[in-house]
Design a protein around this motif. Sequence first.
Motif, PDB file in Angstrom:
ATOM      1  N   VAL A 150       0.847  -1.188   0.000  1.00 16.58           N
ATOM      2  CA  VAL A 150       0.000   0.000   0.000  1.00 16.58           C
ATOM      3  C   VAL A 150       0.884   1.242   0.000  1.00 16.58           C
ATOM      4  N   VAL A 151       0.644   2.120  -0.951  1.00 23.35           N
ATOM      5  CA  VAL A 151       1.374   3.382  -1.032  1.00 23.35           C
ATOM      6  C   VAL A 151       0.452   4.480  -0.494  1.00 23.35           C
ATOM      7  N   SER A 152       0.888   5.121   0.584  1.00 19.42           N
ATOM      8  CA  SER A 152       0.058   6.148   1.216  1.00 19.42           C
ATOM      9  C   SER A 152       0.634   7.527   0.934  1.00 19.42           C
ATOM     10  N   PHE A 153      -0.236   8.422   0.522  1.00 18.23           N
ATOM     11  CA  PHE A 153       0.130   9.814   0.297  1.00 18.23           C
ATOM     12  C   PHE A 153      -0.504  10.649   1.401  1.00 18.23           C
ATOM     13  N   ALA A 154       0.306  11.370   2.120  1.00 19.65           N
ATOM     14  CA  ALA A 154      -0.204  12.240   3.178  1.00 19.65           C
ATOM     15  C   ALA A 154       0.714  13.440   3.275  1.00 19.65           C
ATOM     16  N   GLY A 155       0.209  14.473   3.870  1.00 18.19           N
ATOM     17  CA  GLY A 155       1.045  15.649   4.079  1.00 18.19           C
ATOM     18  C   GLY A 155       0.957  16.637   2.946  1.00 18.19           C
ATOM     19  N   THR A 156       0.717  17.881   3.310  1.00 18.50           N
ATOM     20  CA  THR A 156       0.704  18.969   2.344  1.00 18.50           C
ATOM     21  C   THR A 156       1.585  20.077   2.897  1.00 18.50           C
ATOM     22  N   ASN A 157       1.292  21.305   2.577  1.00 18.61           N
ATOM     23  CA  ASN A 157       2.058  22.416   3.121  1.00 18.61           C
ATOM     24  C   ASN A 157       1.788  22.581   4.610  1.00 18.61           C
ATOM     25  N   SER A 158       2.715  23.238   5.282  1.00 20.16           N
ATOM     26  CA  SER A 158       2.489  23.606   6.682  1.00 20.16           C
ATOM     27  C   SER A 158       1.213  24.429   6.770  1.00 20.16           C
ATOM     28  N   ASN A 159       0.439  24.184   7.821  1.00 23.40           N
ATOM     29  CA  ASN A 159      -0.871  24.813   7.960  1.00 23.40           C
ATOM     30  C   ASN A 159      -0.914  25.615   9.247  1.00 23.40           C
ATOM     31  N   SER A 160      -1.442  26.833   9.168  1.00 17.76           N
ATOM     32  CA  SER A 160      -1.427  27.701  10.345  1.00 17.76           C
ATOM     33  C   SER A 160      -2.249  27.137  11.498  1.00 17.76           C
ATOM     34  N   ARG A 161      -3.284  26.366  11.203  1.00 22.65           N
ATOM     35  CA  ARG A 161      -4.101  25.798  12.277  1.00 22.65           C
ATOM     36  C   ARG A 161      -3.353  24.713  13.043  1.00 22.65           C
ATOM     37  N   GLN A 162      -2.401  24.065  12.385  1.00 24.59           N
ATOM     38  CA  GLN A 162      -1.650  22.977  13.011  1.00 24.59           C
ATOM     39  C   GLN A 162      -0.323  23.454  13.599  1.00 24.59           C
ATOM     40  N   PHE A 163      -0.021  24.733  13.442  1.00 21.65           N
ATOM     41  CA  PHE A 163       1.260  25.276  13.909  1.00 21.65           C
ATOM     42  C   PHE A 163       1.160  25.561  15.400  1.00 21.65           C
ATOM     43  N   ASP A 336     -12.286  23.056   4.582  1.00 19.76           N
ATOM     44  CA  ASP A 336     -12.453  22.431   3.263  1.00 19.76           C
ATOM     45  C   ASP A 336     -13.847  21.805   3.189  1.00 19.76           C
ATOM     46  N   LEU A 337     -14.853  22.644   2.931  1.00 19.84           N
ATOM     47  CA  LEU A 337     -16.243  22.197   3.010  1.00 19.84           C
ATOM     48  C   LEU A 337     -16.576  21.121   1.983  1.00 19.84           C
ATOM     49  N   ASN A 338     -15.988  21.196   0.794  1.00 23.49           N
ATOM     50  CA  ASN A 338     -16.302  20.187  -0.226  1.00 23.49           C
ATOM     51  C   ASN A 338     -15.253  19.075  -0.299  1.00 23.49           C
ATOM     52  N   ASN A 339     -14.272  19.120   0.618  1.00 22.16           N
ATOM     53  CA  ASN A 339     -13.279  18.048   0.756  1.00 22.16           C
ATOM     54  C   ASN A 339     -12.518  17.775  -0.540  1.00 22.16           C
ATOM     55  N   ASN A 340     -12.202  18.837  -1.270  1.00 21.80           N
ATOM     56  CA  ASN A 340     -11.442  18.635  -2.500  1.00 21.80           C
ATOM     57  C   ASN A 340      -9.957  18.951  -2.336  1.00 21.80           C
ATOM     58  N   GLY A 341      -9.547  19.266  -1.107  1.00 17.76           N
ATOM     59  CA  GLY A 341      -8.134  19.453  -0.823  1.00 17.76           C
ATOM     60  C   GLY A 341      -7.577  20.823  -1.132  1.00 17.76           C
ATOM     61  N   VAL A 342      -8.391  21.727  -1.651  1.00 19.49           N
ATOM     62  CA  VAL A 342      -7.926  23.084  -1.939  1.00 19.49           C
ATOM     63  C   VAL A 342      -8.970  24.080  -1.461  1.00 19.49           C
ATOM     64  N   TRP A 343      -8.514  25.323  -1.246  1.00 21.07           N
ATOM     65  CA  TRP A 343      -9.456  26.357  -0.833  1.00 21.07           C
ATOM     66  C   TRP A 343     -10.273  26.811  -2.036  1.00 21.07           C
ATOM     67  N   ASP A 344     -11.599  26.933  -1.833  1.00 17.63           N
ATOM     68  CA  ASP A 344     -12.499  27.422  -2.866  1.00 17.63           C
ATOM     69  C   ASP A 344     -13.204  28.675  -2.366  1.00 17.63           C
ATOM     70  N   THR A 345     -13.563  29.526  -3.273  1.00 19.54           N
ATOM     71  CA  THR A 345     -14.243  30.777  -2.926  1.00 19.54           C
ATOM     72  C   THR A 345     -15.465  30.506  -2.053  1.00 19.54           C
ATOM     73  N   GLY A 346     -15.545  31.237  -0.968  1.00 22.55           N
ATOM     74  CA  GLY A 346     -16.668  31.076  -0.049  1.00 22.55           C
ATOM     75  C   GLY A 346     -16.358  30.226   1.154  1.00 22.55           C
ATOM     76  N   GLU A 347     -15.268  29.458   1.125  1.00 26.38           N
ATOM     77  CA  GLU A 347     -14.913  28.631   2.279  1.00 26.38           C
ATOM     78  C   GLU A 347     -14.242  29.491   3.346  1.00 26.38           C
ATOM     79  N   PRO A 348     -14.642  29.351   4.611  1.00 33.86           N
ATOM     80  CA  PRO A 348     -14.045  30.155   5.684  1.00 33.86           C
ATOM     81  C   PRO A 348     -12.541  29.886   5.802  1.00 33.86           C
ATOM     82  N   PHE A 349     -11.772  30.929   6.083  1.00 36.24           N
ATOM     83  CA  PHE A 349     -10.336  30.767   6.269  1.00 36.24           C
ATOM     84  C   PHE A 349      -9.858  31.718   7.355  1.00 36.24           C
TER      85      PHE A 349
END
Length: 540
Positions: A150-163, A336-349
């Motif tokens: 099993v090849v697992s992909f995890a981790g993205t950029n550093s996130n201010s909420r997790q800092f 990430d309201l639509n769970n697509n992994g990127v910020w979309d217009t209208g999503e709280p940040f």
Amino acid sequence: MAREDAEDALCAARVQPASFIAFKESPLMRPGLAPWVAFASLLFVACSPSAPATLEFVDQSPAQPRLGEITTLRFRAVDSRGQPQAGTPVSFTLESPVPGVELSPTEGVTNTGDGIVSVQMTARGGRVASAVVIATAGTGAEMKRAVSPVVSFAGTNSNSRQFTFQCGSFSGDGSGLHHAVGAWDETRALIAGVKVRCIAHVGDRNGDGVVGAQVSFLTEAGTIGPSAVSVTDVVGNAEVLYKTSLPLPQDVEPGIFTWNPLKDATHTGEYLAPLWMHPFLWDENPIAAYGNAAQPQQDRPEPRRPDPIRPGIVLNPRDNLVSLIAITSGEEAFDDLNNNGVWDTGEPFEDLTEPFVDNNDNGTWDPGERYVDTNGDGRWTGKNGQHDASTLIWVQERILWTGMPHALDKDQTQRQLDPLPNAPPPLISHFGGISISFIVSDPWYNRMAQNSGNDGCSGGASGPVTVSPANTGIALTYPSFNFETYLVSDAHEPPAEGPPPPPFNPPVDWRVTPICKYTAAQLEGHEAIVQGPVVRGTVE
């Protein structure tokens, strides 16, 4: 020569395709040429790729790919002799479809020499994903199949909420909860070099620690060393050593704690003081107000009093509240309201200001405070009103410098609670004991730094009694004072055998001046000694 070796020799000497094209185009075939054509046909059959005896998974690189990165998986074809088999076509598929996971290419041919063929896999977007790759060679009954782990992909950029940024280690690296260091002697002179480890944890939006992130640190007072830059380890922690030194904390005016701090384009929304200082229980004179009904939901005035040593100076807890910040590159947090992994217009940040050291705790930058010019415009900038996927993210930590009270502070920083100062002297029964309690603060109405499991009050007895601490340990929070309790017990001890010693008749006087010890820091911290209120009584 073995059959397989003969076939290899024939394949190595195969006729060029152009000659066969010439034969095909010739209108007449000369006598004697037919056997050569038949031989060439057999040669092509012999040289055509066959299914390997074995198809095996070799490895993947990198072993722990992050989202958006490419990982390469390698497979090997082996013939019946156990040797690498070259020229074997291999197809690649996913065991089951995984949204956002792609294979490239989907077909390949094994190499000459090592029999290896590679495929690359990428997980697009910002969602955690895992997949299994299946490699096949040959068809029908001769088809061979190899399955990757099993090849697992995890981790993205550093996130201010997790800092996260905390000083000290309470239950493990990065756990924080050591909020204070002893930095002043009784004359308000700095005790330099008191140390505490501070740890920043860098994580992505999925909660995975980010390895190798560069973290920078700035502080209001003291120094961070040996350098102000650290790099995260395998779990995303970056450690730095903080110590007391010049410059000193900024002297601030007493404020008002509110549960609704200002949060707008230039204010962060941070509380005036961290909740571990219990600002919701503040009173202008917390020692005198002890025992009054708590009113935590109302705005609370910060404690304050004139300094009895230095004329014109007003002491309050935040005079010694030191702001530190940790900074790294990353993305502003978002939902990430639509769970697509990127910020979309209208999503709280969470819109961030440029990083700054909040010396006066008011939640915004003021002239003279250190800051980082993220956009390079030569001035501090507040929130820009847009989600930044790549910027400087930052988080604040605050620690308290505490000091030893002077004799001139004693009347305003101590209060005997039990027994009351005007109560009749307590009588300790034969083989009995009583508990005594009082409160004590440092000169700024802060709890004394308490960083050892043995910190507390004991000793100081005169007469046939013993004194032992009743509450010791490391302080988890820092309200306006320490609540101290110790036990005073009859010094008589029942013997193992024989009659017990008789009581004192008449009762004998005793006197206790408790000695309270407070450890200034986890690392080589000195011990601050405070004498508690004198208590007198009798014992039978």
